[in-house]
Design a protein around this motif. Structure first.
Motif, PDB file in Angstrom:
ATOM      1  N   ASP A 198     -52.001 125.086  40.745  1.00  0.00           N
ATOM      2  CA  ASP A 198     -53.437 124.482  40.624  1.00  0.00           C
ATOM      3  C   ASP A 198     -54.585 125.193  40.365  1.00  0.00           C
ATOM      4  O   ASP A 198     -54.773 126.117  41.379  1.00  0.00           O
ATOM      5  CB  ASP A 198     -53.815 123.413  41.909  1.00  0.00           C
ATOM      6  N   ALA A 199     -55.019 125.430  39.259  1.00  0.00           N
ATOM      7  CA  ALA A 199     -56.170 126.326  38.961  1.00  0.00           C
ATOM      8  C   ALA A 199     -57.447 126.242  39.763  1.00  0.00           C
ATOM      9  O   ALA A 199     -57.936 127.170  40.030  1.00  0.00           O
ATOM     10  CB  ALA A 199     -56.497 126.223  37.479  1.00  0.00           C
ATOM     11  N   GLN A 200     -57.649 124.904  40.235  1.00  0.00           N
ATOM     12  CA  GLN A 200     -58.858 124.612  40.965  1.00  0.00           C
ATOM     13  C   GLN A 200     -58.885 125.418  42.097  1.00  0.00           C
ATOM     14  O   GLN A 200     -59.916 126.047  42.726  1.00  0.00           O
ATOM     15  CB  GLN A 200     -59.247 123.310  40.919  1.00  0.00           C
ATOM     16  N   THR A 201     -57.870 125.308  43.011  1.00  0.00           N
ATOM     17  CA  THR A 201     -57.385 125.739  44.466  1.00  0.00           C
ATOM     18  C   THR A 201     -56.719 127.276  44.157  1.00  0.00           C
ATOM     19  O   THR A 201     -56.520 127.600  45.427  1.00  0.00           O
ATOM     20  CB  THR A 201     -56.948 124.903  45.330  1.00  0.00           C
ATOM     21  N   GLY A 202     -56.239 127.500  43.293  1.00  0.00           N
ATOM     22  CA  GLY A 202     -55.274 128.605  43.036  1.00  0.00           C
ATOM     23  C   GLY A 202     -54.125 128.469  43.738  1.00  0.00           C
ATOM     24  O   GLY A 202     -53.296 129.596  44.245  1.00  0.00           O
ATOM     25  N   LEU A 203     -53.461 127.195  43.913  1.00  0.00           N
ATOM     26  CA  LEU A 203     -52.397 127.046  44.807  1.00  0.00           C
ATOM     27  C   LEU A 203     -51.176 127.264  43.781  1.00  0.00           C
ATOM     28  O   LEU A 203     -50.931 127.188  42.618  1.00  0.00           O
ATOM     29  CB  LEU A 203     -52.214 125.417  44.699  1.00  0.00           C
ATOM     30  N   GLU A 204     -50.147 127.937  44.839  1.00  0.00           N
ATOM     31  CA  GLU A 204     -48.895 128.358  44.021  1.00  0.00           C
ATOM     32  C   GLU A 204     -47.850 127.825  45.042  1.00  0.00           C
ATOM     33  O   GLU A 204     -47.807 128.549  46.283  1.00  0.00           O
ATOM     34  CB  GLU A 204     -48.944 129.961  43.532  1.00  0.00           C
ATOM     35  N   LEU A 205     -47.150 127.134  44.669  1.00  0.00           N
ATOM     36  CA  LEU A 205     -46.117 126.474  45.775  1.00  0.00           C
ATOM     37  C   LEU A 205     -44.777 126.375  45.075  1.00  0.00           C
ATOM     38  O   LEU A 205     -44.707 125.689  43.977  1.00  0.00           O
ATOM     39  CB  LEU A 205     -46.429 125.214  46.314  1.00  0.00           C
ATOM     40  N   THR A 206     -43.611 127.001  45.737  1.00  0.00           N
ATOM     41  CA  THR A 206     -42.236 126.780  45.220  1.00  0.00           C
ATOM     42  C   THR A 206     -41.483 126.218  46.397  1.00  0.00           C
ATOM     43  O   THR A 206     -41.488 126.939  47.484  1.00  0.00           O
ATOM     44  CB  THR A 206     -41.971 128.207  44.770  1.00  0.00           C
ATOM     45  N   VAL A 207     -40.997 125.110  46.239  1.00  0.00           N
ATOM     46  CA  VAL A 207     -40.198 124.491  47.515  1.00  0.00           C
ATOM     47  C   VAL A 207     -38.702 124.821  46.843  1.00  0.00           C
ATOM     48  O   VAL A 207     -38.311 124.130  45.937  1.00  0.00           O
ATOM     49  CB  VAL A 207     -40.317 123.060  47.438  1.00  0.00           C
ATOM     50  N   SER A 208     -37.968 125.480  47.516  1.00  0.00           N
ATOM     51  CA  SER A 208     -36.637 125.915  47.085  1.00  0.00           C
ATOM     52  C   SER A 208     -35.306 124.663  47.650  1.00  0.00           C
ATOM     53  O   SER A 208     -34.691 124.728  47.072  1.00  0.00           O
ATOM     54  CB  SER A 208     -36.271 127.089  47.496  1.00  0.00           C
ATOM     55  N   GLU A 209     -35.870 124.001  48.861  1.00  0.00           N
ATOM     56  CA  GLU A 209     -35.087 122.799  49.134  1.00  0.00           C
ATOM     57  C   GLU A 209     -35.750 121.979  50.222  1.00  0.00           C
ATOM     58  O   GLU A 209     -36.901 122.125  50.802  1.00  0.00           O
ATOM     59  CB  GLU A 209     -33.860 123.731  50.609  1.00  0.00           C
ATOM     60  N   LEU A 210     -35.480 120.670  50.109  1.00  0.00           N
ATOM     61  CA  LEU A 210     -36.271 119.460  50.373  1.00  0.00           C
ATOM     62  C   LEU A 210     -35.331 118.379  50.592  1.00  0.00           C
ATOM     63  O   LEU A 210     -34.810 117.581  49.979  1.00  0.00           O
ATOM     64  CB  LEU A 210     -37.252 119.212  49.326  1.00  0.00           C
ATOM     65  N   GLU A 211     -34.914 118.207  52.066  1.00  0.00           N
ATOM     66  CA  GLU A 211     -34.195 117.181  52.485  1.00  0.00           C
ATOM     67  C   GLU A 211     -34.960 115.991  52.990  1.00  0.00           C
ATOM     68  O   GLU A 211     -35.625 116.342  54.105  1.00  0.00           O
ATOM     69  CB  GLU A 211     -32.766 117.620  53.107  1.00  0.00           C
ATOM     70  N   GLY A 212     -34.461 114.778  52.745  1.00  0.00           N
ATOM     71  CA  GLY A 212     -35.271 113.712  53.646  1.00  0.00           C
ATOM     72  C   GLY A 212     -35.475 112.521  52.620  1.00  0.00           C
ATOM     73  O   GLY A 212     -35.260 112.535  51.577  1.00  0.00           O
ATOM     74  N   GLU A 213     -35.434 111.260  53.449  1.00  0.00           N
ATOM     75  CA  GLU A 213     -35.445 109.937  52.754  1.00  0.00           C
ATOM     76  C   GLU A 213     -36.906 110.002  52.094  1.00  0.00           C
ATOM     77  O   GLU A 213     -38.017 110.557  52.416  1.00  0.00           O
ATOM     78  CB  GLU A 213     -35.389 109.041  53.743  1.00  0.00           C
ATOM     79  N   PRO A 214     -37.169 109.319  50.903  1.00  0.00           N
ATOM     80  CA  PRO A 214     -38.322 108.990  50.392  1.00  0.00           C
ATOM     81  C   PRO A 214     -39.272 108.428  51.464  1.00  0.00           C
ATOM     82  O   PRO A 214     -39.044 107.751  52.094  1.00  0.00           O
ATOM     83  CB  PRO A 214     -38.073 107.965  49.235  1.00  0.00           C
ATOM     84  N   GLY A 215     -40.622 109.034  51.580  1.00  0.00           N
ATOM     85  CA  GLY A 215     -41.616 108.552  52.254  1.00  0.00           C
ATOM     86  C   GLY A 215     -41.962 109.729  53.645  1.00  0.00           C
ATOM     87  O   GLY A 215     -42.900 109.649  54.253  1.00  0.00           O
ATOM     88  N   ARG A 216     -40.826 110.712  53.720  1.00  0.00           N
ATOM     89  CA  ARG A 216     -40.875 111.499  54.802  1.00  0.00           C
ATOM     90  C   ARG A 216     -42.071 112.553  54.466  1.00  0.00           C
ATOM     91  O   ARG A 216     -42.207 112.950  53.290  1.00  0.00           O
ATOM     92  CB  ARG A 216     -39.602 112.261  54.978  1.00  0.00           C
ATOM     93  N   THR A 217     -42.973 113.174  55.457  1.00  0.00           N
ATOM     94  CA  THR A 217     -43.779 113.794  55.172  1.00  0.00           C
ATOM     95  C   THR A 217     -43.591 115.050  55.733  1.00  0.00           C
ATOM     96  O   THR A 217     -42.733 115.478  56.779  1.00  0.00           O
ATOM     97  CB  THR A 217     -45.319 113.440  55.715  1.00  0.00           C
ATOM     98  N   PHE A 218     -44.039 116.322  55.093  1.00  0.00           N
ATOM     99  CA  PHE A 218     -43.819 117.422  55.642  1.00  0.00           C
ATOM    100  C   PHE A 218     -45.124 118.350  55.631  1.00  0.00           C
ATOM    101  O   PHE A 218     -45.816 118.448  54.616  1.00  0.00           O
ATOM    102  CB  PHE A 218     -42.630 118.253  54.782  1.00  0.00           C
ATOM    103  N   ALA A 219     -45.300 119.331  56.528  1.00  0.00           N
ATOM    104  CA  ALA A 219     -46.473 119.843  56.481  1.00  0.00           C
ATOM    105  C   ALA A 219     -46.147 121.576  56.342  1.00  0.00           C
ATOM    106  O   ALA A 219     -45.126 122.036  56.732  1.00  0.00           O
ATOM    107  CB  ALA A 219     -47.200 120.194  58.142  1.00  0.00           C
ATOM    108  N   VAL A 220     -46.976 122.145  55.412  1.00  0.00           N
ATOM    109  CA  VAL A 220     -46.740 123.613  55.031  1.00  0.00           C
ATOM    110  C   VAL A 220     -48.069 124.235  55.307  1.00  0.00           C
ATOM    111  O   VAL A 220     -49.226 123.858  54.721  1.00  0.00           O
ATOM    112  CB  VAL A 220     -46.506 123.560  53.373  1.00  0.00           C
TER     113      VAL A 220
END
Length: 737
Positions: A198-220
């Motif tokens: 994201d150019a506006q915030t400078g966000l660079e995010l790479t998620v290599s693994e994500l397990e869980g049912e749809p709707g589950r939330t994760f904090a990074v």
């Protein structure tokens, strides 16, 4: 001062706390205390289950005594391990930012990514067998939170701002897809394994693994380096094993794998830095030697050239044995002094001039210089040519000795560098206990139960000590007044218009039996107490409205009239009296007010309810009831009723409300006060006693009304409760006695 007044002052003037009574109070409320303790235990169980499990890994590290790397230093000083460091120093190094900071950087511990747990309940879902409940409202509530099997691994996360910062991921319906909510509220779509930018915030995010049912939330989140170091230090504990130089290191984390990974990293980093520190000392010494070697070689070549030139110029020159010996001694001393110069450069890097090691070197140099000066004085007696040759030969030997020593030292230090291992050795690598060390659920539940017991007992005892109302029968003992009767609460009585419904006891109803027995006891006590009194009359009053004085007066009169006795009940409350309702007399019935004002005769106001029982109603409420009660006509009425009836009962207004009861009390020989259980304040009873004491009257006895067995704060209520539950029951029988 009356006996009741003295009892008030004695009872409230500074009573001591009786431990035995407190124990009785606690025992009387044992079920309530146990109930609170069980609630606290349930809360403790919920807390223990909801807390995240913590695992512990441990490792052993040995700290050996450090040996000096400078050759000959220990022999020079005679101090042995002068450069050694204490175990406490090593512990401080181990927990320093220098060591832990490297671990944080290597493991990227400033980055934290985890599923969002349930609010308050947190990890309680991990104990739920199988899938979560699937009802719509439950599913809507728990869908965003971790249940079981959720996992996330983030390979890269950064933003164009200083830490701390965080984002929240939500698993969506797409295969490997997720959405990211940024701090500014925008939502971006990402996919596992792909870089999200994201150019506006400078966000660079790479998620290599994500397990869980749809709707589950994760904090990074990305924390500051200082916060990560503090967190790493907070989970790390180091203890020295008794009687040894071995350190036991433990680390606590949310999983066994994480605890082992972090503890191994700390131990390895500590070992690496220790070896590097030992090697750095050797490197410094070796660099110094390599720096001195070229100059020593030039000095040797120069000295060799000068002596060769002198020999050529002088053709030939020989030294006798004595002069040769002197030359050897001078050469040896100069070599020793040169060696001390080299050692001084090395020692000055480690110690100050006042250190014992440095002072020993200075003392040795002074001794060598003194010996050298004595030998040089002896060379002054030699011939000039021999002196010249002696000096040149001496310089050559010294230069050769220095050069050879430097070469030897270089080789020694290279060997030391090659074999440097430091003084730290990892005995046991990290290993985690398969069972969590926290929370200790057994201890938490036991502690919750104990705290619940203490809290409940404390509240019960505090309530008992701080009570202001008449809560127990034992409370009446403080007033030093006889207790004439205890009237139990009747079930089913309701209040209408702020007043309790009038109720006459019926012996045919079983639920009235214990109350009738109490009134019979009251009648008996009153009878024996008034045997010698004339007229046989009693005033029934209370501290305030609603305590049940009219109920007591009406039923006492009804029970006393049974048999051959004649009883007259007078409603002396010409302000709010309503005794007529107990006997269903119509409104407007002539009563006491009409008689005292001269509007009716005695025969007109006395209404016979049943054989032996007559009632005088209050009549129309007059504007001046106190004046009527103070009239001669009321005094005459008391005399007439006393002559005409075996017992006259006057239902008077509340003592603290008006002065009417004190006026009636001066004409009637006996007075009873009705106390409402858990209603009448202790201070009201005190005030009531003092009010009558000022007018020369007194209260002859108390009647506890509306008593609820087991509702008091003390043990006395339990005893009376037992009495009521195990009372005698009278049953009809055709058998003669």
């Amino acid at each position: 001062m009356s006996e009741g007044q003295r009892g008030v002052e004695d009872g409230f003037g500074g009573s001591d706390i009786d431990p035995i009574e407190l124990l009785r109070v606690a025992w009387a409320r044992k079920f309530r205390i146990l109930f609170v303790a069980l609630i606290a235990t349930a809360i403790g169980i919920g807390w223990a289950i909801s807390q995240p499990r913590v695992y512990q890994a441990d490792a052993l590290v040995q700290i050996e005594k450090r040996q000096g790397t400078v050759s000959g230093l220990q022999e020079l000083t005679g101090l042995g391990n002068a450069g050694g460091e204490s175990t406490n120093t090593q512990i401080q190094i181990l927990t320093s930012r220098r060591v832990l900071g490297e671990v944080v950087d290597r493991l990227d511990l400033t980055l934290a990514a985890r599923p969002v747990p349930l609010p308050v309940l947190r990890d309680i879902a991990t104990l739920w067998p199988g899938e979560p409940p699937r009802t719509p409202w439950i599913d809507r509530w728990i869908r965003p939170y971790a249940w079981s099997g959720e996992a996330i691994t983030v390979a890269r996360f950064s933003m164009d701002r200083d830490a701390p910062y965080s984002v929240r991921l939500t698993r969506d319906e797409r295969p490997g897809g997720y959405t990211v909510r940024l701090p500014d509220g925008r939502v971006l779509d990402g996919r596992v394994g792909e870089m999200l930018r994201d150019a506006q915030t400078g966000l660079e995010l790479t998620v290599s693994e994500l397990e869980g049912e749809p709707g589950r939330t994760f904090a990074v989140a990305r924390a500051t380096r200082a916060a990560a170091i503090a967190g790493l230090r907070g989970g790390l504990q180091i203890q020295q094993q008794p009687g040894s130089e071995v350190l036991r290191m433990t680390y606590r984390a949310g999983s066994r794998e994480e605890a082992v990974r972090r503890l191994d990293a700390v131990a390895e980093e500590f070992l690496t830095q220790n070896v590097a520190r030992s090697a750095a000392e050797t490197e410094q010494s070796l660099a110094f030697i390599e720096q001195q070697l070229p100059g020593a070689l030039r000095d040797l070549e120069t000295a060799q050239a000068e002596i060769n030139a002198f020999r050529v110029s002088e053709q030939s020159i020989d030294l006798n044995a004595e002069t040769q010996g002197l030359l050897n001694r001078v050469t040896s001393l100069r070599a020793e002094l040169a060696q001390l110069d080299i050692r001084e450069d090395e020692i000055s890097r480690r110690y100050t001039r006042n250190h014992p090691v440095y002072q020993t070197l200075i003392a040795n140099r002074a001794a060598y210089q003194e010996q050298l000066q004595m030998l040089e004085d002896e060379t002054g007696t030699l011939p000039e040519t021999q002196q010249r040759f002696f000096n040149l030969n001496q310089e050559l030997e010294v230069a050769r000795e220095i050069y050879l020593q430097l070469l030897n030292r270089q080789q020694e230090l290279e060997l030391v560098r090659a074999g440097t291992v430091g003084n730290v050795r990892i005995l046991d690598t990290a290993q985690a206990n398969p069972f969590p060390v926290a929370p200790n659920r057994t201890r938490a539940v036991a502690l919750a139960f104990a705290l619940g017991l203490l809290l409940a007992a404390g509240l019960v005892l505090a309530r008992h000590l701080m009570r202001s109302r008449i809560d127990d029968i034992a409370d009446l003992d403080d007033f030093s007044l006889p207790l004439y009767g205890v009237i139990k609460r009747l079930p089913g009585r309701r209040k209408v218009g702020g007043r309790t419904q009038p109720l006459m006891l019926d012996s045919a109803r079983k639920q009235h039996e214990p109350v009738i027995e109490a009134f019979q006891s009251l009648r008996t006590a009153l009878y024996f107490g008034m045997m010698d009194e004339t007229p046989r009359a009693v005033v029934v009053s209370s501290a305030s409205p609603g305590d049940g004085k009219s109920f007591v007066s009406a039923n006492l009169a009804a029970l006393s009239a049974k048999g051959d006795s004649s009883v007259c009940l007078v409603d002396a409350d010409m302000r709010k009296g309503y005794l007529r309702r107990y006997f269903k007399l119509p409104r407007g019935t002539k009563g006491l007010s009409e008689y005292l004002s001269g509007q009716a005769t005695l025969e007109e106001i006395v209404h016979e309810i049943s054989p032996g029982l007559s009632v005088i109603a209050a009549g129309t409420y007059p504007p001046n009831p106190a004046d009527l009660l103070m009239s001669a006509r009321f005094r005459e009425l008391v005399t007439l009723l006393g002559d005409a009836f075996d017992l006259t009962i006057y239902d008077a207004p509340p003592i603290l409300a008006v002065t009417d009861p004190t006026i009636i009390r001066r004409l009637v020989p006996r007075m009873l006060c009705v106390i409402g259980h858990r209603r009448t304040e202790r201070g009201m009873v005190e005030a009531m006693i003092r009010t009558l004491d000022k007018t020369g009257g007194k209260i002859d006895g108390l009647v506890l009304n509306d008593y609820q067995p087991g509702r008091g704060s003390g043990a006395e209520g339990q005893q009376y409760g037992y009495y009521y539950s195990s009372r005698y029951r009278y049953q009809a029988s055709d058998k003669s006695a």
